[in-house]
Scaffold this motif. Structure first.
Motif, PDB file in Angstrom:
ATOM      1  N   PHE A 172       0.788  -1.170  -0.239  1.00  0.00           N
ATOM      2  CA  PHE A 172      -0.103  -0.172   0.021  1.00  0.00           C
ATOM      3  C   PHE A 172       0.826   1.333  -0.005  1.00  0.00           C
ATOM      4  O   PHE A 172       0.281   2.520  -0.448  1.00  0.00           O
ATOM      5  N   THR A 173       2.040   1.287   0.472  1.00  0.00           N
ATOM      6  CA  THR A 173       3.046   2.340   0.526  1.00  0.00           C
ATOM      7  C   THR A 173       3.273   2.607  -1.086  1.00  0.00           C
ATOM      8  O   THR A 173       3.261   3.885  -1.411  1.00  0.00           O
ATOM      9  N   TRP A 174       3.470   1.720  -2.148  1.00  0.00           N
ATOM     10  CA  TRP A 174       3.577   1.927  -3.441  1.00  0.00           C
ATOM     11  C   TRP A 174       2.292   2.755  -3.885  1.00  0.00           C
ATOM     12  O   TRP A 174       2.578   3.626  -4.712  1.00  0.00           O
ATOM     13  N   ILE A 175       1.194   2.216  -3.486  1.00  0.00           N
ATOM     14  CA  ILE A 175      -0.117   3.095  -3.901  1.00  0.00           C
ATOM     15  C   ILE A 175      -0.167   4.378  -3.664  1.00  0.00           C
ATOM     16  O   ILE A 175      -0.208   5.560  -4.201  1.00  0.00           O
ATOM     17  N   ALA A 176       0.348   4.624  -2.050  1.00  0.00           N
ATOM     18  CA  ALA A 176       0.299   6.001  -1.501  1.00  0.00           C
ATOM     19  C   ALA A 176       1.359   7.018  -2.285  1.00  0.00           C
ATOM     20  O   ALA A 176       1.186   8.039  -2.649  1.00  0.00           O
ATOM     21  N   VAL A 177       2.542   6.262  -2.750  1.00  0.00           N
ATOM     22  CA  VAL A 177       3.604   7.178  -3.569  1.00  0.00           C
ATOM     23  C   VAL A 177       2.893   7.620  -5.017  1.00  0.00           C
ATOM     24  O   VAL A 177       2.907   8.761  -5.153  1.00  0.00           O
TER      25      VAL A 177
END
Length: 272
Positions: A172-177
């Motif tokens: 989900f961090t990649w999505i947030a980035v």
């Protein structure tokens, strides 16, 4: 007398590791200098944990168990969902941080420097995952302080639970980035990332899916938070995992791949 050997040229991998480590230190320093954003985001899962345990705990446990009120059982049911909500809350800070770098021209300057291009994004991602894991530990400590216990979990199950939380945070961090990179301002980035905070509210975090209205159950069941919560419950509490384990891994891998491709495409796009 032989000539001195020329120093070995650094490999592409070593350059990537070096530059990513530098970017990671930069992001961790930013988080340390401005802790108010992280602390504010931590308030949401902590307040929900305390609210549902001490205000609704007896009623919710009686309704779920179909018998007498037992707050300790509801704490055990509630904590896995709160831990994932904690990760969702930290993602707002990630999106805001990336958006600030984009709007303030930091990313544009990094594009012109002789550094590994992917290190900018990797530094953000690893730093955010570290902050998410630390936040989970803090909220978990609050949960233990108010009565959460996981006596049935073995050491391997604890390790698996930690790995699951880390994988979920990474995906989900990649999505947030990606959300941060396409946002024109920090406020827009915060708004874009809010669904990642509220998605657990329509999962099995607070009540079982079977207790929801029939028309609403598919919404709660076919989303990434529900199988992850059920897998985490199985690891920590000894309940059945079933198909939720592999479904969680698939969700995380797909979201991580999509978020990576999305973020990389936006980063490599020529600035307007």
């Amino acid at each position: 007398m032989s000539a001195p050997l020329a120093p070995a040229r650094p490999t592409r991998l070593s350059l990537a590791v070096r530059d990513s480590s530098t970017m990671l230190r930069r992001n961790l320093l930013h988080a340390r200098r401005y802790p108010s954003l992280t602390l504010n985001l931590l308030l949401t899962p902590v307040m929900l944990l305390l609210l549902f345990v001490y205000v609704f705990g007896d009623v919710m446990s009686a309704g779920i168990g179909g018998g007498g009120a037992d707050r300790s059982e509801y704490i055990a049911y509630l904590v896995p969902g709160i831990l994932l909500m904690t990760i969702g809350s930290t993602l707002v800070g990630t999106a805001v941080s990336v958006s600030n770098d984009m709007t303030e021209g930091v990313i544009a300057r990094f594009r012109t420097m002789a550094i590994h291009r992917g290190s900018v994004l990797i530094g953000h991602v690893i730093g955010s995952v570290v902050q998410a894991v630390m936040s989970v530990v803090l909220v978990g400590a609050v949960a233990v302080a108010i009565g959460f216990r996981s006596t049935d979990a073995s050491v391997l199950e604890w390790i698996a639970a930690f790995g699951l939380l880390t994988l979920f945070a990474l995906a989900f961090t990649w999505i947030a980035v990606g959300m941060g990179m396409i946002s024109p301002s920090a406020e827009a980035a915060s708004n874009n990332a809010l669904p990642l905070v509220f998605l657990p509210l329509i999962s099995s975090a607070f009540v079982p899916v079977d207790a929801m209205p029939g028309w609403f159950q598919p919404i709660a069941e076919y989303q990434p938070f529900t199988p992850t919560i059920e897998t985490l419950r199985g690891l920590l509490l000894g309940t059945g995992i079933g198909h939720n384990g592999w479904l969680t891994v698939v969700w995380c891998l797909v979201l991580a791949a999509l978020g990576y491709r999305w973020s990389k495409a936006v980063f490599n796009r020529d600035p307007k």
